[in-house]
Design a protein around this motif. Structure first.
Motif, PDB file in Angstrom:
ATOM      1  N   GLU A 268     -17.754  14.508  57.136  1.00 54.57           N
ATOM      2  CA  GLU A 268     -18.134  13.110  57.391  1.00 54.57           C
ATOM      3  C   GLU A 268     -19.463  12.773  56.720  1.00 54.57           C
ATOM      4  N   ARG A 271     -18.765  12.312  53.160  1.00 53.23           N
ATOM      5  CA  ARG A 271     -18.087  11.024  52.889  1.00 53.23           C
ATOM      6  C   ARG A 271     -19.091   9.871  52.835  1.00 53.23           C
ATOM      7  N   GLU A 275     -19.735   7.580  49.677  1.00 50.43           N
ATOM      8  CA  GLU A 275     -19.300   6.174  49.695  1.00 50.43           C
ATOM      9  C   GLU A 275     -20.455   5.190  49.855  1.00 50.43           C
TER      10      GLU A 275
END
Ligand SMILES: C[S@@+](CC[C@H](N)C(=O)[O-])C[C@H]1O[C@@H](n2cnc3c(N)ncnc32)[C@H](O)[C@@H]1O
Length: 450
Positions: A268, A271, A275
């Motif tokens: 996570e 990510r 992003e």
């Protein structure tokens, strides 16, 4: 009529804003690794309040005004967007210190109702003083619920200039009885400014409650952080100032940076770094954060996090030579801090969800201006504007990041409801950047309602 549901959520944040608040998926993956207990996460707002400025003069004497705690960026350009327009009402979704809003008030004597939101209650007193100096009667509303729905009360009255405002003592103009700051605004004497402690995601509903849905004269979002937030070490936004890992724009928000850094899984973390930070070294940084917290216990401060990411003057490990050159001036933790801040505040999801409702609220011919500070925000605004202008081709979707979910939703072009005023974004000139380096990455995009 647009109606948004924001009940039962942490103050000022809608469900979309919280969609990114993921539960931890393993604090420390290696069995037997030491772990220290995390500090209590939800410190009271009072402990992170930005100090208010010294007593402010309410006179219009410029010499008596205190130094601005935040310099509004692209101010001339923003005023230029609305120059010559008749603006009886205005929405500022990111009020901050009130610099833009006060300037709009000062250059539009016809402005009768200013509705403003900011998640950061610590800034409201500063903005209120600034708006009073601009001649407004200011009221503050602690949440959306304190704006009584005018539709139910039938408190609408139409005044010349095509402005629909709530009648005195009804709806938005009703004073919360216990608010000492609240002098009941007297329509016709001074413009009324309403400061709402809420996300701009609640803007469309607030405007509807104010009787301004579909008749709003103009709007502005000036995204990102204020100087007050960046400069206050206790807010935890800056890797240059040692402070707690907080990063909440709304001090009452449920999720802090400390929680993300110490409880989210390596996947996570990777990510969001990829992003929301567009960080090339996302894998390595996510791994180092998890290793550090497992080895030494929770990361509690901005300097701890910054030193795990990399040291100033030394490119973070994993950066390629070209990237090293391009980012020479940047602290290696810049992208990591951006990513975590965006995740804490659900910034991109909020922006994406809010724009269509704000466009809906505009009167025909009225303009919405948005200032962004990094490429992810700018892309979200550009896409939302293209979509509203009926210009989003299916081919555009391939370049959209995962979080721009609604832009992917359907393949068909939408019917145009706006025209894009700025084909290319307006950016600050050299003089402004020299005066205010924080303006350097600002971009202004504008649409006009058809
Ligand atoms: C760059 S500052 C705005 C400065 C302001 N234009 C001025 O002239 O003083 C951005 C402000 O937006 C607020 N903000 C960021 N995201 C928000 C959101 N989703 N809803 C409401 N306020 C938000 C921040 O708390 C901050 O005060």
């Amino acid at each position: 009529m647009m109606r948004m549901t924001l009940r039962g959520v942490p103050p000022a944040l809608g469900p979309v804003c919280r969609a990114l608040a993921r539960p931890g998926l393993g604090v420390c993956p290696r069995p037997g690794a030491p772990q220290r207990a995390l500090r209590p996460l939800n410190r009271p707002l009072a402990s992170i309040q930005t100090p208010e400025p010294a007593a402010t003069s309410f006179s219009n004497d410029a010499a008596a005004a205190p130094a601005p705690p935040h310099i509004p960026v692209l101010l001339e350009e923003v005023l230029g967007v609305f120059k010559g327009a008749h603006i009886p009402s205005f929405f500022d979704g990111t009020l901050g210190a009130g610099g833009h809003a006060a300037a709009v008030l000062e250059s539009h004597p016809e402005l009768r109702v200013l509705l403003a939101t900011d998640l950061d209650a610590a800034a409201h007193a500063i903005a209120a003083a600034r708006l009073r100096r601009a001649g407004a009667a200011v009221s503050r509303h602690p949440n959306l619920g304190s704006l009584s729905p005018t539709a139910a009360g039938g408190g609408h009255t139409t005044v010349p200039g095509d402005l629909t405002v709530a009648a005195p003592n009804k709806g938005i103009l009703a004073a919360p009885a216990d608010d000492p700051e609240m002098a009941i605004p007297r329509p016709g004497t001074a413009p009324s400014a309403h400061i709402l402690h809420a996300s701009f995601l609640a803007g469309p509903e607030a405007l509807w409650r104010a009787g301004l849905a579909g008749s709003l004269g103009g709007g502005l979002l000036d995204l990102g952080l204020s100087s007050m937030q960046l400069d206050a070490a206790a807010r935890g936004f800056s890797f240059g100032k040692d402070g707690p890992l907080d990063m909440r724009m709304d001090g009452a928000g449920a999720l802090t940076a400390e929680q993300i850094v110490n409880t989210w899984s390596e996947d996570e973390l990777g990510r969001i770094l990829r992003e929301y930070g567009e960080e090339r070294s996302w894998r390595g940084i996510a791994r180092r954060i998890v290793e550090a917290r497992c080895r030494d216990g929770p990361l509690l401060t901005t300097s701890q996090l910054a030193s795990v990411v990399g040291h100033p003057g030394r490119p973070s490990p994993g950066r390629k030579a070209g990237a090293r050159k391009a980012t020479r001036a940047k602290h290696p933790a810049t992208q990591t801090f951006q990513a975590i801040r965006i995740a804490v505040n659900g910034e991109l999801a909020c922006l994406e969800a809010a724009l269509p409702g704000l466009i809906d609220a505009l009167a025909p011919g009225a303009r919405l201006a948005v200032i962004t500070f990094h490429s992810l925000e700018d892309r979200a605004v550009k896409m939302a504007f293209k979509r509203a202008a009926g210009e989003l081709d299916p081919g555009d979707e391939e370049v959209l990041p995962a979080w721009l979910a609604s832009a992917r939703r359907d393949q068909a072009k939408e019917q145009a409801v706006v025209r894009v005023v700025t084909r290319r974004p307006l950016v600050p000139g050299e003089a402004e950047v020299a005066r205010n380096p924080r303006a350097r990455s600002a971009k202004l995009r504008v649409v006009e309602k058809l």
